[in-house]
Scaffold this active site. Sequence first.
Site, mmCIF file in Angstrom:
data_model
loop_
_atom_site.group_PDB
_atom_site.id
_atom_site.type_symbol
_atom_site.label_atom_id
_atom_site.label_comp_id
_atom_site.label_asym_id
_atom_site.label_seq_id
_atom_site.Cartn_x
_atom_site.Cartn_y
_atom_site.Cartn_z
ATOM 1 N N GLU A 1 0.797 -1.294 0.060
ATOM 2 C CA GLU A 1 -0.132 -0.078 0.037
ATOM 3 C C GLU A 1 0.895 1.302 0.127
ATOM 4 O O GLU A 1 1.928 1.356 0.916
ATOM 5 C CB GLU A 1 -0.887 -0.195 1.282
ATOM 6 C CG GLU A 1 -2.421 0.669 1.050
ATOM 7 C CD GLU A 1 -3.053 0.068 0.133
ATOM 8 O OE1 GLU A 1 -3.021 0.278 -1.013
ATOM 9 O OE2 GLU A 1 -3.823 -0.902 0.317
ATOM 10 N N ASP B 1 -4.143 1.063 -9.375
ATOM 11 C CA ASP B 1 -5.490 0.994 -9.670
ATOM 12 C C ASP B 1 -5.898 0.517 -10.943
ATOM 13 O O ASP B 1 -6.688 -0.366 -11.151
ATOM 14 C CB ASP B 1 -6.467 1.844 -9.005
ATOM 15 C CG ASP B 1 -6.237 2.182 -7.533
ATOM 16 O OD1 ASP B 1 -5.368 1.309 -6.840
ATOM 17 O OD2 ASP B 1 -6.632 3.276 -6.943
ATOM 18 N N SER C 1 -13.757 2.483 -7.486
ATOM 19 C CA SER C 1 -14.607 2.744 -8.452
ATOM 20 C C SER C 1 -14.288 3.802 -9.602
ATOM 21 O O SER C 1 -14.682 3.603 -10.787
ATOM 22 C CB SER C 1 -15.911 3.404 -7.618
ATOM 23 O OG SER C 1 -15.570 4.577 -7.151
ATOM 24 N N SER D 1 -25.474 8.207 -16.560
ATOM 25 C CA SER D 1 -25.609 6.846 -15.836
ATOM 26 C C SER D 1 -26.755 6.099 -15.828
ATOM 27 O O SER D 1 -27.960 6.848 -16.068
ATOM 28 C CB SER D 1 -24.953 6.910 -14.495
ATOM 29 O OG SER D 1 -26.100 7.392 -13.614
HETATM 30 C C1 GAF Z 1 -5.037 5.126 -4.203
HETATM 31 C C2 GAF Z 1 -4.221 5.432 -5.431
HETATM 32 F F1 GAF Z 1 -5.056 5.774 -6.508
HETATM 33 C C3 GAF Z 1 -3.246 4.283 -5.829
HETATM 34 O O1 GAF Z 1 -2.414 4.612 -6.783
HETATM 35 C C4 GAF Z 1 -2.410 3.775 -4.619
HETATM 36 O O2 GAF Z 1 -1.321 4.741 -4.483
HETATM 37 C C5 GAF Z 1 -3.293 3.600 -3.418
HETATM 38 O O3 GAF Z 1 -4.280 4.709 -3.295
HETATM 39 C C6 GAF Z 1 -2.513 3.351 -2.377
HETATM 40 O O4 GAF Z 1 -1.866 2.230 -2.365
HETATM 41 O O5 GAF Z 1 -6.082 4.081 -4.495
#
Ligand code: GAF
Length: 371
Positions: A22, A157, A112, A56
């Site tokens: 994370e 993400d 999302s 939407s």
């Molecule tokens: C958010 C960010 F969009 C990701 O890129 C990442 O840094 C995350 O926080 C933390 O791990 O979701």
Amino acid sequence: MSEWLSPDVIASAPGRVNLIGEHIDYSQGFVLPFAISYRTTATLRRRSDQVIRIRSKQRIDDVITASITELAPGTHGGWERYVLGVIWALEIREGIDIEIDGDVPLGAGLSSSAALECAVAVGLNEMFSLGLNKKELALLTQKAENVYVGVPCGIMDQSVSLMAEAGSALLLDCRDLSTTLVPFDLGASGLELLIIDTQAHHALVDGEYAKRRQACESACSKLQISSLRDIDISALEARKELLNDEEFKRAHHAISEMARTLQAVDVLQQKDFASLGALITQSHISLRDDYEISCAELDCAVDVALAHGALGARMVGGGFGGSAIALAAQGQIEEIKGAIADAFRSAQFTEPRFFTSLPSAGAQLIKKLDR
Ligand code: GAF
């Protein structure tokens, strides 16, 4: 409006949960997320003019209109900026109708926004035969969010939403975007991953996320390295006097989290879930104490889950709210949910929501019609 009903392309993309790794994607680290079964669907249709219409399925009469010639980063607006940003980043020059549907919980820290961006990007890639691969799409959707929407997110993400596969977690090397699928079949071992949405505010756009990135960058510049990937904990300790307290703590989290993520892959491959749980809990402690991005609701969910038998628990995503995860035996899940709900009630927190998900498929083209 009936022409909305005859799409050229339908594509979908999932939200994500990060098992471990994370706040290290922007430090060129390793992350281990998986796609959840909750998805966003984008239905697209070409137009013969330069108008973009977005709506939407949940608010079908609320049609947002824009002109393809006027797309510009920093434009004010709501959720449609994530769609317009992708159209801008992919340099589309023709009008489009886009209808969005889906069930990724909003504001829960389950990405999302990446699901929305990636569903639209996969749809546009097909509809306009752009020939972009998943890595290119990940970088372009990240650009849409960074530059058009103005959120300084990393690459995790969008990458997992595009590249995940069912049944596996995705080890992503954020330095070169190479991936390894790590089989993640909890059910066969009698386990489940509980997702606890604390319903506390997710403050990704409020500046704290950017401050964490800046602290990592200034630590790198003082240590004269290009990213925190280039140093281990003992080298960091040895050069501690070069950093201020904040930079040291942020770097300590990032470097230790990179090591934990690689250890998690090892123990997962050995199906050693007790060790996986311990690493997940260590990640939470590091995010809470070194990175300082947890909050009372997340700590409560984690502490209660652990007190009621979870093998490991931690906050996930950007922090300051959103969701936590707890790895536990299937037979323990109801007790953990009940205990967290009770603790939230006693603390007068907003009632939490609970989800669970198997590792699911990444973005997919559902339908392409030839006209
Ligand atoms: C958010 C960010 F969009 C990701 O890129 C990442 O840094 C995350 O926080 C933390 O791990 O979701």
